[in-house]
Design a protein around this motif. Structure first.
Motif, PDB file in Angstrom:
ATOM      1  N   ILE A 134       0.831  -1.210   0.000  1.00  0.00           N
ATOM      2  CA  ILE A 134       0.000   0.000   0.000  1.00  0.00           C
ATOM      3  C   ILE A 134       0.867   1.262   0.000  1.00  0.00           C
ATOM      4  CG2 ILE A 134      -1.613   1.346   1.447  1.00  0.00           C
ATOM      5  CD1 ILE A 134      -3.054  -0.875   0.008  1.00  0.00           C
ATOM      6  N   THR A 135       1.926   1.273   0.810  1.00  0.00           N
ATOM      7  CA  THR A 135       2.745   2.488   0.871  1.00  0.00           C
ATOM      8  C   THR A 135       3.518   2.684  -0.441  1.00  0.00           C
ATOM      9  OG1 THR A 135       4.360   1.218   2.151  1.00  0.00           O
ATOM     10  CG2 THR A 135       2.977   2.727   3.380  1.00  0.00           C
ATOM     11  N   ALA A 136       3.944   1.578  -1.054  1.00  0.00           N
ATOM     12  CA  ALA A 136       4.645   1.686  -2.343  1.00  0.00           C
ATOM     13  C   ALA A 136       3.679   2.189  -3.418  1.00  0.00           C
ATOM     14  CB  ALA A 136       5.228   0.333  -2.745  1.00  0.00           C
ATOM     15  N   LEU A 137       2.457   1.687  -3.383  1.00  0.00           N
ATOM     16  CA  LEU A 137       1.445   2.088  -4.368  1.00  0.00           C
ATOM     17  C   LEU A 137       1.095   3.571  -4.196  1.00  0.00           C
ATOM     18  CD1 LEU A 137      -0.004   0.318  -6.474  1.00  0.00           C
ATOM     19  CD2 LEU A 137      -1.939   0.156  -4.904  1.00  0.00           C
ATOM     20  N   ALA A 138       0.988   4.005  -2.953  1.00  0.00           N
ATOM     21  CA  ALA A 138       0.653   5.408  -2.676  1.00  0.00           C
ATOM     22  C   ALA A 138       1.761   6.320  -3.221  1.00  0.00           C
ATOM     23  CB  ALA A 138       0.458   5.620  -1.188  1.00  0.00           C
TER      24      ALA A 138
END
Ligand code: NDP
Ligand code: MG
Length: 386
Positions: A134-138
């Motif tokens: 999720i943090t990489a995608l954000a």
């Protein structure tokens, strides 16, 4: 200019408080989408008041009821869980408040980020399960994750103006829950009714049980680790029964910043929605004289083993937090349904963590796979057929 928002889980504790914030700031926010699981009556009432562009009811058997009730409005009605992941992509939405409970938040949050929507994140399980993804995608989609969880909002507020200064460590504060100071003999007798009474916060059933086992604080450690890019050893927990200091950041010069206020979720919700502005509110103000002593103590991870298990899962990484989360969701439901006792909650989680194959290379499908294997195992250990 109004900020256009979607609220996933609008009928829950966070969802209804998010709508309270919208109600007090009608010029600042407008509601584009509301979603619920099965509470059709409340979803209809909310739609009639806020006139969103679309609503989704997860439970498809409630579709006709919602459709009929909104027939004379411009609100589009959809049903089913896939529809939740689709509506979050609507062009008009700027901010998606994720206030669903548990693993169900993962897919819609992922889709919202892919569509470039900023996230007001209440659904901590999403980051517990798949924080790395999720943090990489954000980052990839230049999307901000604004924390709504009060502790994480506190850390976020303490970091304003400090982005260039490394964090030495953070302290998440914990109320200790309704069974603070109790021993194992007492915990063996605990009923769902007792566990559902939280001393300082009124919340949904799942997080209230998580607070009583201290799993909530364990999940929050993992959530914080991903939100603020910390190593597991930089995340600590301190019990603070009054719930006035919401968390603390310690910087490399030894200085500590804390954020404080009365325990009211509307404050962090409003901060996430209004960022970077602090909107005027009439929430009750904290009075020092009412709280002559703010106290602190070490958490008891020996008696409240869920905190220990979550810490271990955080250190291990890979799919272990996903296994922990799935087993915990099954265990909490089994406890609420009176299938298992309070001390059996951590036992079930520990057994599941040992039984599901450990993996480190994860993508969305792998998380979904791990989640379902872990749920199956946890049900098996609890003696519940699915
Ligand atoms: P509630 O149980 O009160 O509300 C959950 C909401 O999600 C409801 O609108 C519910 O719909 C909907 N929902 C539940 N399951 C599904 C599903 N499978 N698919 C789609 N929608 C679903 O929970 P809370 O508001 O307490 O918590 C929401 C999230 O926020 C959790 O992740 C929690 O950990 C986090 N959080 C909550 C805090 C609080 O003070 N409550 C504080 C910090 C974080 P319906 O009403 O129809 O069942
Ligand atoms: Mg919290």
């Amino acid at each position: 200019m109004q900020k256009h928002i979607a609220i996933l889980g609008s009928t829950g504790s966070i969802g209804t408080q998010t709508l309270d914030v919208v109600r007090s700031h009608p010029d600042t926010f407008s509601v584009e989408v509301l979603t619920a699981n099965s509470n059709a009556a409340l979803l209809i009432k909310q739609a009639l008041e806020f006139r969103p562009n679309a609503v989704v009811i997860g439970d498809e058997s409630k579709y006709e009821e919602v459709k009929q009730a909104l027939i004379n409005t411009n609100t589009k009605v959809f049903a089913g869980y896939d529809a939740i992941s689709q509506v979050v992509q609507m062009d008009s939405i700027e901010l998606v408040v994720t206030a669903m409970v548990g693993f169900s938040g993962l897919k819609p949050t992922t889709e919202a980020i892919r569509a470039g929507k900023h996230i007001g994140l209440a659904n901590k399980e999403t980051l517990v399960v798949a924080g790395e993804l999720i943090t990489a995608l954000a980052k990839k989609h230049a999307v901000n994750l604004y924390p709504i969880d009060s502790e994480h909002s506190a850390i976020f507020q303490c970091l304003l103006g400090e982005w260039h200064n490394p964090i030495e460590k953070i302290y998440l504060t914990a109320s200790g829950g309704p069974f603070r100071g109790k021993g194992k003999d007492f915990l063996a007798t605990v009923t769902p009714e007792q566990a559902l009474k939280h001393p300082n916060w009124t919340m949904g059933a799942k997080i209230t049980i998580d607070s009583s086992t201290l799993m909530n604080k364990g999940l929050e450690m993992i959530e914080a680790r991903w939100l603020f890019n910390l190593k597991p050893e930089q995340v600590d927990v301190i019990v603070h029964p009054q719930s006035i200091i919401h968390s603390i950041v310690q910087f490399e010069d030894g200085s500590m910043k804390a954020q404080m206020g009365l325990p009211d979720m509307k404050l962090p919700i409003q901060f996430a929605m209004g960022y970077p502005d602090r909107l005027k509110s009439d929430f009750p103000r904290f009075n020092f004289i009412d709280y002559p002593s703010l106290t602190f103590e070490a958490p008891d991870a020996e008696t409240f083993r869920c905190l220990y298990l979550a810490t271990e899962a955080m250190k291990k990484g890979g799919n272990m937090p996903c296994i922990l989360n799935a087993a915990n969701e099954v265990a909490v439901k089994a406890f609420l349904d009176k299938h298992i006792s309070f001390p059996e909650i951590p036992e079930l989680i520990e057994k599941t963590m040992a039984a599901v194959p450990f993996k480190t290379e994860m993508d969305l499908l792998e998380y979904i796979d791990t989640d379902s294997i872990a749920r199956e195992k946890a049900h098996e250990f609890a003696g519940i057929s699915i």
